[in-house]
Design a protein around this motif. Sequence first.
Motif, PDB file in Angstrom:
ATOM      1  N   LEU A 175       0.838  -1.197   0.000  1.00 35.18           N
ATOM      2  CA  LEU A 175       0.000   0.000   0.000  1.00 35.18           C
ATOM      3  C   LEU A 175       0.872   1.245   0.000  1.00 35.18           C
ATOM      4  CD1 LEU A 175      -2.504  -1.045   2.794  1.00 35.18           C
ATOM      5  CD2 LEU A 175      -2.815  -1.278   0.339  1.00 35.18           C
ATOM      6  N   PRO A 176       0.581   2.185  -0.885  1.00 35.62           N
ATOM      7  CA  PRO A 176       1.348   3.434  -0.890  1.00 35.62           C
ATOM      8  C   PRO A 176       1.004   4.277   0.335  1.00 35.62           C
ATOM      9  CG  PRO A 176      -0.457   3.559  -2.468  1.00 35.62           C
ATOM     10  CD  PRO A 176      -0.465   2.159  -1.908  1.00 35.62           C
ATOM     11  N   VAL A 177       1.832   5.277   0.598  1.00 35.19           N
ATOM     12  CA  VAL A 177       1.579   6.165   1.726  1.00 35.19           C
ATOM     13  C   VAL A 177       0.669   7.299   1.257  1.00 35.19           C
ATOM     14  CG1 VAL A 177       2.626   7.693   3.418  1.00 35.19           C
ATOM     15  CG2 VAL A 177       3.801   5.594   2.744  1.00 35.19           C
ATOM     16  N   ILE A 178      -0.433   7.458   1.956  1.00 32.04           N
ATOM     17  CA  ILE A 178      -1.376   8.531   1.651  1.00 32.04           C
ATOM     18  C   ILE A 178      -1.421   9.482   2.844  1.00 32.04           C
ATOM     19  CG2 ILE A 178      -3.782   9.093   1.070  1.00 32.04           C
ATOM     20  CD1 ILE A 178      -3.225   7.137  -0.984  1.00 32.04           C
ATOM     21  N   VAL A 179      -1.244  10.773   2.586  1.00 32.00           N
ATOM     22  CA  VAL A 179      -1.318  11.772   3.656  1.00 32.00           C
ATOM     23  C   VAL A 179      -2.423  12.771   3.331  1.00 32.00           C
ATOM     24  CG1 VAL A 179       1.111  11.616   4.324  1.00 32.00           C
ATOM     25  CG2 VAL A 179       0.429  13.223   2.545  1.00 32.00           C
ATOM     26  N   TYR A 180      -2.829  13.483   4.357  1.00 29.65           N
ATOM     27  CA  TYR A 180      -3.828  14.522   4.143  1.00 29.65           C
ATOM     28  C   TYR A 180      -3.118  15.862   4.031  1.00 29.65           C
ATOM     29  CZ  TYR A 180      -7.531  17.847   4.941  1.00 29.65           C
ATOM     30  OH  TYR A 180      -8.379  18.914   4.814  1.00 29.65           O
ATOM     31  N   CYS A 181      -3.426  16.594   2.969  1.00 30.18           N
ATOM     32  CA  CYS A 181      -2.848  17.922   2.795  1.00 30.18           C
ATOM     33  C   CYS A 181      -3.915  18.963   3.095  1.00 30.18           C
ATOM     34  CB  CYS A 181      -2.321  18.100   1.371  1.00 30.18           C
ATOM     35  SG  CYS A 181      -1.716  19.776   1.087  1.00 30.18           S
ATOM     36  N   ALA A 182      -3.654  19.775   4.117  1.00 26.35           N
ATOM     37  CA  ALA A 182      -4.626  20.795   4.534  1.00 26.35           C
ATOM     38  C   ALA A 182      -4.735  21.893   3.484  1.00 26.35           C
ATOM     39  CB  ALA A 182      -4.208  21.387   5.874  1.00 26.35           C
TER      40      ALA A 182
END
Length: 115
Positions: free
Chosen positions: A67-74
């Motif tokens: 699984l790739p890394v997914i981040v939240y961008c504000a």
Amino acid sequence: MHELSIAQALVELAVESAEEGNAVKVTRVNVRLGKLAGVVKSSLDFCYDFATENTILEGSQLNIIELPVIVYCAQCNDEVELEDIQAFFCPICQTRCPEIRQGKEMELESIEIEL
Ligand SMILES: [Zn+2]
């Protein structure tokens, strides 16, 4: 041997669910592995053979779904995929994104069995 204990825990889980399903043999084990899980895929593969010895998983195939890394961008107000897991910056706007939404997973997804 960090990966060996992980492999053993996975095998235990898989044996349990196989027994629940009255399986005589497990042919394939599907595992979801995030890039930040701290598990080396090749080591896990290697340890899997040891961990499955003398269980109904012996000879089965370990299928690791990375699984790739997914981040939240504000800034973008969106979830973005990180290409470089060493630096937590949005690839679109370069804002720092410390909020991880995916990538730490290490879980048994499913097993394929013979009845
Ligand atoms: Zn962004």
